[in-house]
Scaffold this active site. Structure first.
Site, mmCIF file in Angstrom:
data_model
loop_
_atom_site.group_PDB
_atom_site.id
_atom_site.type_symbol
_atom_site.label_atom_id
_atom_site.label_comp_id
_atom_site.label_asym_id
_atom_site.label_seq_id
_atom_site.Cartn_x
_atom_site.Cartn_y
_atom_site.Cartn_z
ATOM 1 N N ASN A 95 45.618 42.837 40.452
ATOM 2 C CA ASN A 95 44.643 43.421 40.699
ATOM 3 C C ASN A 95 43.196 43.042 39.949
ATOM 4 O O ASN A 95 43.337 42.618 39.048
ATOM 5 C CB ASN A 95 44.682 45.053 39.981
ATOM 6 N N HIS A 97 39.772 44.286 37.992
ATOM 7 C CA HIS A 97 39.168 45.549 37.547
ATOM 8 C C HIS A 97 37.917 44.951 37.026
ATOM 9 O O HIS A 97 37.572 44.046 36.557
ATOM 10 C CB HIS A 97 40.133 45.921 36.391
ATOM 11 N N SER A 129 38.254 41.592 35.043
ATOM 12 C CA SER A 129 39.919 41.123 34.524
ATOM 13 C C SER A 129 40.556 41.292 35.642
ATOM 14 O O SER A 129 40.702 42.081 36.759
ATOM 15 C CB SER A 129 40.247 42.135 33.630
ATOM 16 N N ASP A 138 45.887 49.938 35.109
ATOM 17 C CA ASP A 138 45.367 48.760 34.303
ATOM 18 C C ASP A 138 45.996 48.421 33.213
ATOM 19 O O ASP A 138 45.433 48.000 31.956
ATOM 20 C CB ASP A 138 43.888 49.259 34.079
#
Length: 195
Positions: A95, A97, A129, A138
């Site tokens: 992912n 972020h 990130s 996260d």
């Protein structure tokens, strides 16, 4: 790839995956039928699917298996990935972020909210990130960061624009490194826009 929004990170990734690239986007999933990422994918001939139940691991897995996905990339996807998907793709879901995790992450920390929190904190630096995805928002291992300064006259929109530029360099670098290594791998800082 899974996205809920307009698809600017998808566009950056598609531009980086030209002829001869070691990876390609085979599917774009979304929880929103109106997501711009879906239209962008269709225009590029990439398979798309709107999830009727984003919490259904079976629905995710059927689509991922049908298209032969090896890596799942979340870019602006705002829901938790079902546990069954995480279990089968553990270590192969990343992912992006819009902050320097672990700061400014977690449930409800997305989009403008992240940039407002960064500015309210007085931080002098922000960025993007890319992290491995697990069962908690996260929390997974951070693989790479791209840093940007927080400027004295920043507002959430100006900071967001600068962070988005960093995201557009960072995500393709992580995906290309994962394709070459056969799995997501940590990258040293700074991350350059092209390998």
């Amino acid at each position: 790839m899974a996205a809920s929004g307009r698809g600017s990170n998808l566009e950056a990734l598609l531009q980086s995956l030209g002829a001869g690239a070691p990876a390609r986007v085979v599917l774009v999933l979304s929880d929103r039928a109106a997501a711009g990422a879906l239209a962008m994918a269709r225009a590029r001939g990439v398979a798309t699917e709107v999830l009727t139940d984003p919490s259904s691991a079976a629905e995710w897995l059927a689509a991922l298996e049908r298209e032969g996905a090896d890596l799942v990339v979340l870019a602006g996807y705002l829901k938790l990935v079902p546990a069954g998907v995480i279990e089968l793709y553990r270590g192969r879901i990343v992912n992006i972020h819009p902050a320097l995790l672990p700061a400014f992450g977690g449930r409800g920390m997305y989009g403008r909210r992240v940039h407002q929190a960064v500015l309210a904190s007085g931080a002098r630096e922000s960025g993007a990130s890319v992290h491995l995805v697990d069962e908690v928002y996260d929390r997974g291992e951070v693989l790479a960061r791209a840093r940007v300064p927080v400027l004295p006259d920043d507002d959430p929109d100006r900071l967001a624009a600068r962070v988005l530029e960093a995201e557009h360099r960072l995500l393709p670098a992580v995906v290309l490194a994962a394709a070459r290594a056969g799995r997501p791998v940590p990258l040293p800082e700074p991350v350059e826009s092209h390998p």
